[in-house]
Design a protein around this motif. Structure first.
Motif, PDB file in Angstrom:
ATOM      1  N   GLU A   4      18.932 -55.548  -0.999  1.00 42.98           N
ATOM      2  CA  GLU A   4      19.835 -56.040   0.049  1.00 42.98           C
ATOM      3  C   GLU A   4      21.297 -55.753  -0.294  1.00 42.98           C
ATOM      4  N   TYR A   5      21.632 -55.840  -1.582  1.00 40.86           N
ATOM      5  CA  TYR A   5      22.996 -55.492  -2.009  1.00 40.86           C
ATOM      6  C   TYR A   5      23.232 -53.995  -1.801  1.00 40.86           C
ATOM      7  N   ALA A   6      22.207 -53.196  -2.110  1.00 35.95           N
ATOM      8  CA  ALA A   6      22.315 -51.758  -1.880  1.00 35.95           C
ATOM      9  C   ALA A   6      22.565 -51.463  -0.404  1.00 35.95           C
ATOM     10  N   SER A   7      21.888 -52.207   0.483  1.00 33.68           N
ATOM     11  CA  SER A   7      22.064 -52.013   1.916  1.00 33.68           C
ATOM     12  C   SER A   7      23.499 -52.298   2.346  1.00 33.68           C
ATOM     13  N   ILE A   8      24.097 -53.344   1.759  1.00 32.04           N
ATOM     14  CA  ILE A   8      25.496 -53.671   2.068  1.00 32.04           C
ATOM     15  C   ILE A   8      26.411 -52.529   1.643  1.00 32.04           C
ATOM     16  N   LEU A   9      26.180 -52.005   0.426  1.00 32.55           N
ATOM     17  CA  LEU A   9      26.980 -50.886  -0.068  1.00 32.55           C
ATOM     18  C   LEU A   9      26.835 -49.672   0.856  1.00 32.55           C
ATOM     19  N   GLY A  10      25.589 -49.433   1.289  1.00 30.69           N
ATOM     20  CA  GLY A  10      25.353 -48.314   2.190  1.00 30.69           C
ATOM     21  C   GLY A  10      26.071 -48.471   3.514  1.00 30.69           C
ATOM     22  N   CYS A  32      24.921 -47.283  -3.988  1.00 31.77           N
ATOM     23  CA  CYS A  32      23.719 -47.652  -3.250  1.00 31.77           C
ATOM     24  C   CYS A  32      22.512 -46.852  -3.740  1.00 31.77           C
ATOM     25  N   GLU A  33      22.696 -45.559  -3.901  1.00 28.26           N
ATOM     26  CA  GLU A  33      21.606 -44.670  -4.346  1.00 28.26           C
ATOM     27  C   GLU A  33      21.058 -45.084  -5.700  1.00 28.26           C
ATOM     28  N   SER A  34      21.938 -45.439  -6.616  1.00 25.32           N
ATOM     29  CA  SER A  34      21.516 -45.844  -7.953  1.00 25.32           C
ATOM     30  C   SER A  34      20.643 -47.096  -7.908  1.00 25.32           C
ATOM     31  N   ILE A  35      21.028 -48.057  -7.093  1.00 29.90           N
ATOM     32  CA  ILE A  35      20.264 -49.312  -6.990  1.00 29.90           C
ATOM     33  C   ILE A  35      18.902 -49.073  -6.344  1.00 29.90           C
ATOM     34  N   ILE A  36      18.889 -48.301  -5.259  1.00 26.55           N
ATOM     35  CA  ILE A  36      17.620 -48.051  -4.566  1.00 26.55           C
ATOM     36  C   ILE A  36      16.661 -47.266  -5.467  1.00 26.55           C
ATOM     37  N   LYS A  37      17.197 -46.301  -6.188  1.00 23.81           N
ATOM     38  CA  LYS A  37      16.368 -45.508  -7.105  1.00 23.81           C
ATOM     39  C   LYS A  37      15.661 -46.399  -8.112  1.00 23.81           C
ATOM     40  N   SER A  39      15.296 -49.889  -7.870  1.00 27.78           N
ATOM     41  CA  SER A  39      14.562 -51.032  -7.315  1.00 27.78           C
ATOM     42  C   SER A  39      13.381 -50.633  -6.428  1.00 27.78           C
ATOM     43  N   LEU A  40      13.509 -49.517  -5.705  1.00 26.91           N
ATOM     44  CA  LEU A  40      12.451 -49.129  -4.767  1.00 26.91           C
ATOM     45  C   LEU A  40      11.717 -47.850  -5.180  1.00 26.91           C
ATOM     46  N   GLY A  41      12.382 -47.011  -5.962  1.00 25.54           N
ATOM     47  CA  GLY A  41      11.761 -45.767  -6.408  1.00 25.54           C
ATOM     48  C   GLY A  41      12.167 -44.576  -5.570  1.00 25.54           C
ATOM     49  N   SER A  43      10.386 -42.300  -4.171  1.00 26.85           N
ATOM     50  CA  SER A  43       9.502 -41.882  -3.079  1.00 26.85           C
ATOM     51  C   SER A  43       9.639 -42.766  -1.850  1.00 26.85           C
ATOM     52  N   HIS A  44      10.555 -43.735  -1.898  1.00 20.13           N
ATOM     53  CA  HIS A  44      10.722 -44.695  -0.815  1.00 20.13           C
ATOM     54  C   HIS A  44      11.588 -44.089   0.299  1.00 20.13           C
ATOM     55  N   PRO A  45      11.258 -44.370   1.564  1.00 20.78           N
ATOM     56  CA  PRO A  45      12.062 -43.812   2.663  1.00 20.78           C
ATOM     57  C   PRO A  45      13.521 -44.256   2.639  1.00 20.78           C
ATOM     58  N   GLU A  46      13.818 -45.448   2.091  1.00 17.34           N
ATOM     59  CA  GLU A  46      15.220 -45.875   1.991  1.00 17.34           C
ATOM     60  C   GLU A  46      15.993 -45.006   0.999  1.00 17.34           C
ATOM     61  N   TYR A  47      15.290 -44.549  -0.038  1.00 16.33           N
ATOM     62  CA  TYR A  47      15.940 -43.636  -0.993  1.00 16.33           C
ATOM     63  C   TYR A  47      16.230 -42.304  -0.306  1.00 16.33           C
ATOM     64  N   ALA A  48      15.264 -41.832   0.489  1.00 20.76           N
ATOM     65  CA  ALA A  48      15.487 -40.610   1.262  1.00 20.76           C
ATOM     66  C   ALA A  48      16.691 -40.763   2.185  1.00 20.76           C
ATOM     67  N   SER A  49      16.801 -41.935   2.811  1.00 22.08           N
ATOM     68  CA  SER A  49      17.876 -42.172   3.769  1.00 22.08           C
ATOM     69  C   SER A  49      19.252 -42.067   3.122  1.00 22.08           C
ATOM     70  N   ILE A  50      19.401 -42.645   1.937  1.00 20.51           N
ATOM     71  CA  ILE A  50      20.714 -42.593   1.282  1.00 20.51           C
ATOM     72  C   ILE A  50      21.037 -41.174   0.814  1.00 20.51           C
ATOM     73  N   LEU A  51      20.001 -40.409   0.412  1.00 15.75           N
ATOM     74  CA  LEU A  51      20.233 -39.006   0.064  1.00 15.75           C
ATOM     75  C   LEU A  51      20.743 -38.243   1.290  1.00 15.75           C
ATOM     76  N   GLY A  52      20.154 -38.540   2.453  1.00  9.04           N
ATOM     77  CA  GLY A  52      20.607 -37.899   3.682  1.00  9.04           C
ATOM     78  C   GLY A  52      22.047 -38.249   4.020  1.00  9.04           C
TER      79      GLY A  52
END
Length: 267
Positions: A4-10, A32-37, A39-41, A43-52
């Motif tokens: 959720e903190y990563a989402s705020i940063l994003g 944001c990318e560092s936290i999602i990587k 906490s979620l991994g 292969s997670h779509p949220e990680y893909a989203s931040i890369l995009g």
């Protein structure tokens, strides 16, 4: 380290990106990318989203090789995690196509755009912004390929959708006018081109503000239309305004807008 903190940063990064403050946007996106990587991994779509999102910022900065790297990583994860019919997958294809446009690889760009159009046409309401953007970008390719009647057809379809779905004060609606103007500019119909460019400028001045790089780009287009129409005084006026904005936001000398401004400014 919580998602959720990563989402705020994003979200903060997205605001800075919309404001054209790309360095700040990248700072928040990387955090944001560092936290999602973690906490979620990866292969997670949220990680893909931040890369995009990072890819989109690099594209806006004119760093297209970096942009393509991030978009392709996003595409691979999104394809596996969400599937090839998902709107987010279509959006990623759109971003990749945009990069290939800037590499002047128009057929590759068109291939990605047509894939995106097929997905969005079948899976989204035709008033959806991604569908409109895809029509717009297919128009861009046809414009670059000098197939102007096809370009105008796609731009006008995009304009009609954006007028209804976004409203006439939205910056994306304004950008459609910019592209229609560019076609008329290429056709040597400078009066028509200026009409569309000035309609775009009026909307962007309010919706984006006079310090935004895309507003500077529109001023440059107006300047070039005046130059090609032999109105050199007005060309200098608009080029100077654009250059001032780009220098204020510290655009790199290698950025396409800076190159254009410096070519036009000495006329």
């Amino acid at each position: 380290s919580h998602p959720e903190y990563a989402s705020i940063l994003g979200n903060i990064g997205a605001v800075y990106s919309d404001l054209g403050e790309y360095t700040k946007a990248l700072n928040y996106y990387f955090r944001c990318e560092s936290i999602i990587k973690t906490s979620l991994g990866e292969s997670h779509p949220e990680y893909a989203s931040i890369l995009g999102n990072i890819g989109a910022v690099y594209s806006d900065l004119g760093e297209y090789t970096k942009a393509l790297d991030y978009y392709l990583r996003c595409e691979a994860i999104t394809k596996t995690s969400l599937g090839e019919s998902h709107p987010k997958y279509a959006s990623t294809l759109l971003g990749i196509g945009n990069v290939y446009i800037n590499f002047d690889e128009y057929k590759k760009a068109l291939d990605y755009y047509l894939q995106c159009e097929a997905i969005t046409k079948n899976n989204l309401d035709k008033s959806h912004s991604t569908y409109a953007s895809t029509l717009n970008n297919i128009g861009n390719v046809y414009s670059y390929l000098k197939e102007f009647s096809k370009a105008l057809d796609y731009y006008l379809r995009c304009e009609a959708i954006r007028k209804t779905s976004l409203g006439e004060s939205h910056p994306e609606y304004a950008s459609t006018f910019l592209n229609i103007g560019a076609v008329y500019n290429d056709l040597g119909e400078y009066t028509k081109a200026l009409d569309y460019y000035l309609r775009c400028e009026a909307i962007q001045k309010v919706s984006l503000g006079e310090s935004h790089p895309e507003y500077a780009a529109t001023l440059l287009n107006i300047g070039w239309a005046y130059y090609l129409d032999n109105s050199y005084h007005y060309a200098r006026v608009f080029a100077s305004r654009a250059l001032h904005i780009l220098q204020t936001i510290k655009a790199r000398p290698t950025h396409p807008y800076m190159k254009s401004a410096n070519r036009l400014n000495p006329v």
